[in-house]
Design an enzyme around this catalytic site. Structure first.
Site, PDB file in Angstrom:
ATOM      1  CG  ASP A 301      -2.033   0.920   1.210  1.00  0.00           C
ATOM      2  OD1 ASP A 301      -2.265   1.500   0.140  1.00  0.00           O
ATOM      3  OD2 ASP A 301      -2.701   1.091   2.244  1.00  0.00           O
ATOM      4  CB  CYS A 354      -5.630   6.256  -1.596  1.00  0.00           C
ATOM      5  SG  CYS A 354      -4.327   7.169  -0.764  1.00  0.00           S
TER       6      CYS A 354
HETATM    7  C1  LIG Z   1      -1.489   5.140   2.596  1.00  0.00           C
HETATM    8  S1  LIG Z   1      -0.669   5.024   4.134  1.00  0.00           S
HETATM    9  C2  LIG Z   1      -0.937   3.330   4.465  1.00  0.00           C
HETATM   10  C3  LIG Z   1      -2.313   3.009   5.000  1.00  0.00           C
HETATM   11  C4  LIG Z   1      -2.378   1.641   5.635  1.00  0.00           C
HETATM   12  N1  LIG Z   1      -1.963   0.584   4.737  1.00  0.00           N
HETATM   13  C5  LIG Z   1      -3.769   1.314   6.180  1.00  0.00           C
HETATM   14  O1  LIG Z   1      -4.523   0.623   5.513  1.00  0.00           O
HETATM   15  O2  LIG Z   1      -4.096   1.785   7.273  1.00  0.00           O
HETATM   16  C6  LIG Z   1       0.999   5.056   3.648  1.00  0.00           C
HETATM   17  C7  LIG Z   1       2.000   4.717   4.758  1.00  0.00           C
HETATM   18  O3  LIG Z   1       3.230   4.440   4.120  1.00  0.00           O
HETATM   19  C8  LIG Z   1       4.273   4.791   4.992  1.00  0.00           C
HETATM   20  N2  LIG Z   1       5.497   4.846   4.190  1.00  0.00           N
HETATM   21  C9  LIG Z   1       5.858   5.769   3.265  1.00  0.00           C
HETATM   22  N3  LIG Z   1       7.022   5.429   2.691  1.00  0.00           N
HETATM   23  C10 LIG Z   1       7.435   4.267   3.256  1.00  0.00           C
HETATM   24  C11 LIG Z   1       8.559   3.433   3.098  1.00  0.00           C
HETATM   25  N4  LIG Z   1       9.509   3.719   2.213  1.00  0.00           N
HETATM   26  N5  LIG Z   1       8.648   2.334   3.858  1.00  0.00           N
HETATM   27  C12 LIG Z   1       7.691   2.024   4.766  1.00  0.00           C
HETATM   28  N6  LIG Z   1       6.609   2.785   4.975  1.00  0.00           N
HETATM   29  C13 LIG Z   1       6.463   3.893   4.228  1.00  0.00           C
HETATM   30  C14 LIG Z   1       3.803   6.101   5.592  1.00  0.00           C
HETATM   31  O4  LIG Z   1       4.466   6.359   6.804  1.00  0.00           O
HETATM   32  C15 LIG Z   1       2.302   5.828   5.757  1.00  0.00           C
HETATM   33  O5  LIG Z   1       2.017   5.405   7.048  1.00  0.00           O
END
Ligand SMILES: C[S@@+](CC[C@H](N)C(=O)[O-])C[C@H]1O[C@@H](n2cnc3c(N)ncnc32)[C@H](O)[C@@H]1O
Length: 410
Positions: A301, A354
């Site tokens: 995601d 999204c």
């Molecule tokens: C769209 S949200 C995810 C929503 C989650 N899957 C849910 O259903 O509740 C994106 C998330 O990706 C994380 N993120 C962004 N870049 C990342 C990376 N390189 N590695 C791990 N997490 C990351 C952000 O901190 C954020 O919490």
């Protein structure tokens, strides 16, 4: 950034002043979100009402909030003007006369101002020009309805925890509590009116969670089964992680690079009585956190522009720049490349965003498939219309999401 700036800024402001009642907090949220949602339209109208922009930004902002109320709220116009004038009197510069004159002029010219605003796309739809062009190029005739759906008040949807109850039984429980809702997907109940979670029966005991119906498609597509080792690689706040744990008895690794947001994952798992290995790490650098054991399922995601959920985070429209979309697209490809070796042969990876921009969706998947002969894209059976395949567009039932399911073949 994943679309939480306004939420955070507002929450921090409200926390700094704990004297606000819940009603005042709700009203402040509505004024802030509403004004930002229609910013380009309000700015256009204000420009027509003033010879030159006020030197003090606060004055423009006060006027825009009042214009938002006059255009979109049910409050009487005399009350709105009176309150704006009172607020102006509390400001340093003596501008209450100007505020009064501008707002009264607005009321006199409302119809012609609306027509003028409708004549230009950026003020008609209240988006930056580049965003409108992007949507028009991609979606043609459907563009106006997509842009308008992005300005709607977002629906509030519940996901029923099938380990605790059934969707039908929980719907009856809501009915007996006087809460109107309709079923829009197997475990998704769309509330007629958004409300605070404290009012939801059995919320604290994890019977339901708040999750958009589009987001609820992820776990069923990934098709997890008892005993599988599953990676949720951008997990916070944990909505999809919880859903997967409700579907089967899996060994889940919940990864996110933001330690603060991982607290939300822990809290959510606790409320649901669920457990997972929660790791703070960067998905694009598996060498720094991976223990070498392959996963049968991976939910990717990935971070994205959040253009499909702009009605929940209206500041995104004004914070993003056109160039960000290409950067997101590259970052998404990098993450996908880095994570693919962690998937077991025969396993499935669900790529999810999204976003409604194809550069972050189909383009990323196509680039990936062209490079990886061991990846096969599988057809999806989604409970909602999706066109192009996997692309959910924001509507009354759900937000905008994109899904692509990749299977690893020998
Ligand atoms: C769209 S949200 C995810 C929503 C989650 N899957 C849910 O259903 O509740 C994106 C998330 O990706 C994380 N993120 C962004 N870049 C990342 C990376 N390189 N590695 C791990 N997490 C990351 C952000 O901190 C954020 O919490």
């Amino acid at each position: 950034m994943d679309g939480c700036n306004l939420d955070r800024a507002l929450a921090d402001r409200l926390a700094a002043n704990s004297d606000y009642s819940p009603q005042q907090r709700g009203a402040l949220q509505d004024l802030s979100y509403g004004t930002i949602r229609y910013y380009a339209r309000l700015e256009f109208m204000l420009g027509k009402l003033l010879d030159r922009p006020p030197r003090d930004k606060l004055v423009s902002h006060l006027l825009m909030v009042a214009l938002y109320q006059l255009e979109y709220s049910k409050a009487g116009s005399h009350v709105i003007v009176d309150q704006a004038v009172r607020a102006a009197k509390k400001m340093k510069s003596p501008i209450s006369g100007l505020v009064n004159a501008v707002l009264r002029n607005f009321l006199r010219q409302q119809e012609s101002l609306r027509m003028a605003a409708d004549a230009e796309k950026s003020s008609r739809f209240a988006y930056p020009d580049w965003w409108i062009k992007e949507i028009e190029q991609q979606y043609g005739e459907s563009s106006p309805s997509i842009l308008e759906a992005g300005n709607m008040h977002p629906p509030m949807t519940l996901r029923v925890n099938r380990c605790r109850t059934t969707t039908g039984d929980y719907l009856s429980l809501l009915e007996s509590a006087g809460i109107a809702a309709q079923r829009v997907a197997p475990e998704a109940l769309l509330l007629a009116q958004p409300m605070s979670v404290e009012r939801l029966p059995k919320f604290d005991e994890g019977w339901v969670s708040v999750q958009d119906a589009g987001a609820q498609c992820a776990a069923p597509i990934l098709d997890v089964a008892d005993g599988m080792r599953v990676l949720d690689m951008c997990s916070a706040p944990g909505g999809k992680a919880m859903h997967m744990l409700e579907q089967a008895d899996i060994e889940l690794v919940a990864l996110d690079k933001d330690e603060r947001r991982l607290d939300r994952v822990r809290q959510n798992l606790k409320r649901g009585g669920q457990s997972a290995e929660v790791i703070c790490g960067d998905a694009s650098q598996p060498a720094t956190w991976w223990d070498g054991k392959l996963f049968q399922r991976i939910l990717a995601d990935v971070p994205c522009s959040a253009s499909g959920v702009v009605r929940r985070h209206p500041d995104i429209k004004w914070l993003r720049r056109s160039a960000d979309i290409a950067e997101f697209s590259e970052q998404q490809s990098r993450i996908l490349e880095a994570i693919w070796p962690l998937l077991a042969s025969g396993g499935k990876l669900l790529y999810a965003t999204c976003s409604i921009f194809k550069q972050e969706n189909q383009d990323v998947v196509e680039r990936f498939l062209a490079k990886h002969k061991d990846a096969n894209q599988e057809a999806l059976a989604l409970p909602f219309a999706n066109d192009p395949p996997g692309q959910l567009l924001p509507c009354t039932k759900h937000d905008g999401f994109f899904y692509a399911l990749l299977r690893k073949i020998d």
